[in-house]
Design a protein around this motif. Structure first.
Motif, PDB file in Angstrom:
ATOM      1  N   ARG A  34      29.733  41.879  34.087  1.00 30.97           N
ATOM      2  CA  ARG A  34      28.467  42.405  33.560  1.00 30.97           C
ATOM      3  C   ARG A  34      27.554  42.912  34.667  1.00 30.97           C
ATOM      4  N   ILE A  35      27.625  42.320  35.859  1.00 28.85           N
ATOM      5  CA  ILE A  35      26.741  42.770  36.940  1.00 28.85           C
ATOM      6  C   ILE A  35      27.372  43.870  37.783  1.00 28.85           C
ATOM      7  N   GLY A  36      28.533  44.382  37.335  1.00 27.12           N
ATOM      8  CA  GLY A  36      29.064  45.597  37.943  1.00 27.12           C
ATOM      9  C   GLY A  36      30.279  45.461  38.835  1.00 27.12           C
ATOM     10  N   LEU A  37      30.894  44.275  38.916  1.00 25.74           N
ATOM     11  CA  LEU A  37      32.070  44.115  39.770  1.00 25.74           C
ATOM     12  C   LEU A  37      33.344  44.410  38.974  1.00 25.74           C
ATOM     13  N   PRO A 210      31.173  47.345  50.488  1.00 29.38           N
ATOM     14  CA  PRO A 210      29.742  47.714  50.377  1.00 29.38           C
ATOM     15  C   PRO A 210      29.137  47.343  49.027  1.00 29.38           C
ATOM     16  N   LEU A 211      29.907  47.534  47.932  1.00 33.51           N
ATOM     17  CA  LEU A 211      29.394  47.181  46.613  1.00 33.51           C
ATOM     18  C   LEU A 211      29.185  45.676  46.493  1.00 33.51           C
ATOM     19  N   VAL A 215      25.609  43.781  45.816  1.00 34.73           N
ATOM     20  CA  VAL A 215      25.387  42.863  44.697  1.00 34.73           C
ATOM     21  C   VAL A 215      24.880  41.512  45.198  1.00 34.73           C
ATOM     22  N   MET A 216      25.523  40.982  46.250  1.00 37.83           N
ATOM     23  CA  MET A 216      25.151  39.660  46.750  1.00 37.83           C
ATOM     24  C   MET A 216      23.795  39.658  47.431  1.00 37.83           C
ATOM     25  N   MET A 220      19.412  36.724  44.683  1.00 35.36           N
ATOM     26  CA  MET A 220      19.806  35.375  45.066  1.00 35.36           C
ATOM     27  C   MET A 220      20.630  34.723  43.957  1.00 35.36           C
ATOM     28  N   THR A 221      20.293  35.038  42.705  1.00 33.13           N
ATOM     29  CA  THR A 221      21.031  34.491  41.565  1.00 33.13           C
ATOM     30  C   THR A 221      22.475  34.964  41.590  1.00 33.13           C
ATOM     31  N   TYR A 222      22.686  36.268  41.829  1.00 33.64           N
ATOM     32  CA  TYR A 222      24.034  36.814  41.881  1.00 33.64           C
ATOM     33  C   TYR A 222      24.832  36.171  43.012  1.00 33.64           C
ATOM     34  N   ALA A 223      24.210  36.062  44.180  1.00 29.84           N
ATOM     35  CA  ALA A 223      24.890  35.488  45.344  1.00 29.84           C
ATOM     36  C   ALA A 223      25.288  34.042  45.074  1.00 29.84           C
TER      37      ALA A 223
END
Length: 295
Positions: A34-37, A210-211, A215-216, A220-223
């Motif tokens: 959902r966050i693009g990975l 790079p992507l 994202v990370m 901070m939540t994603y990381a």
């Protein structure tokens, strides 16, 4: 290698806990998508973060785990590249092409592949108990995945069937290559460390670094979520599974890990109110029966 009885008795528990942790992988994968990975980037963050954690820990506390004979590198290339990267890519791709239910059933052809390969390569006996346990586990996984009309193999694309079976083969190969490494005297932490080092080398050419960095670093939540994914669903279960594999036959370990879809079904029920069907409840019982058979 001499193994004391209490440690050996704990081996099935280690495998089962590993299976439970793998069972919640879908929660993380859905979020990361959902966050693009993409599929390969999810594999990459899983592998690279786990390798970084393990390497840092070994540098700080157990540097001797980095020692490996050149002649044994093929074992870790097998567990890391041939198994982990290949299995994860095929499994996540199958999820993209079809339902989680069908992907899970195709993945859990793995115990059959492990049983056959272990018979040929390690002369592990194929007993009636193993056959019965493998059959119960597979049928149980199928029933756990059954949700009325949503599970229809006839509507699954041929490509998805192919990638799903490949995920089962790739999953099975970890037990095979891992067994070879353990027989050469490497400890479970050493096998896991070099597995992820080799997997990291193998995944880099296909990952969008790079992507992943964007994202990370962007949240901070994603990381934090990615780091938890690496630790909870990758690092810990592989350490536990390899430790259990060092004291059990590969075929038995693979069947015990079939607890994974049961854990997935329960987590879906608790987090997404996905209530198992009556067939799913029977499937859970069958998988648990296969565990009892092997215990």
């Amino acid at each position: 290698m001499k193994i004391n009885a209490p440690v050996r008795r704990l081996a099935p528990v280690l495998i089962i806990v590993a299976g439970v942790l793998w069972g919640i992988t879908g929660i993380f994968v859905r979020y990361l998508n959902r966050i693009g990975l993409t599929t390969m980037n999810v594999v990459a963050v899983r592998v690279l973060c786990s390798a970084a954690f393990l390497s840092a820990g070994c540098v700080a506390f157990r540097r001797k785990l980095f020692r490996v004979a050149v002649r044994d590198v093929w074992c870790f290339a097998g567990t890391g590249i041939v198994s982990i990267i290949f299995f994860n890519f095929c499994y996540f791709k199958t999820i993209e092409l079809t339902s989680l239910a069908v992907a899970a059933v195709l993945l859990y052809t793995a115990p059959v592949f492990v049983m056959l390969l272990s018979l040929v390569l390690f002369r592990e006996p194929v007993t009636s108990r193993k056959i019965l346990a493998a059959a119960a586990a597979f049928i149980g996984c199928m029933l756990v995945s059954f949700t009325g009309s949503s599970w229809q193999m006839s509507s699954v694309p041929v490509t998805a069937i192919f990638t799903g079976l490949c995920s089962g083969v790739g999953y099975a190969l970890y037990s095979i290559f891992g067994r070879y490494a353990l027989l050469r005297g490497y400890s479970a932490p050493a096998v896991t460390l070099w597995t992820f080092i080799c997997a990291s080398v193998g995944v880099l050419p296909f990952a969008d670094i790079p992507l992943i960095y964007t994202v990370m670093s962007g949240s901070m939540t994603y990381a934090l979520f990615i780091l938890l994914f690496a630790v909870i669903c990758t690092l810990l279960p592989y350490l536990l599974y390899t430790a259990g594999l060092s004291q059990l036959e590969g075929s038995s370990a693979s069947v015990l890990a079939s607890i994974e879809p049961v854990a997935a079904a329960i987590s879906g029920m608790l987090l997404y109110t996905e209530i198992p069907s009556p067939a799913g409840c029977i499937g859970i019982v069958l998988v648990l029966c296969s565990v009892v058979l092997l215990r």
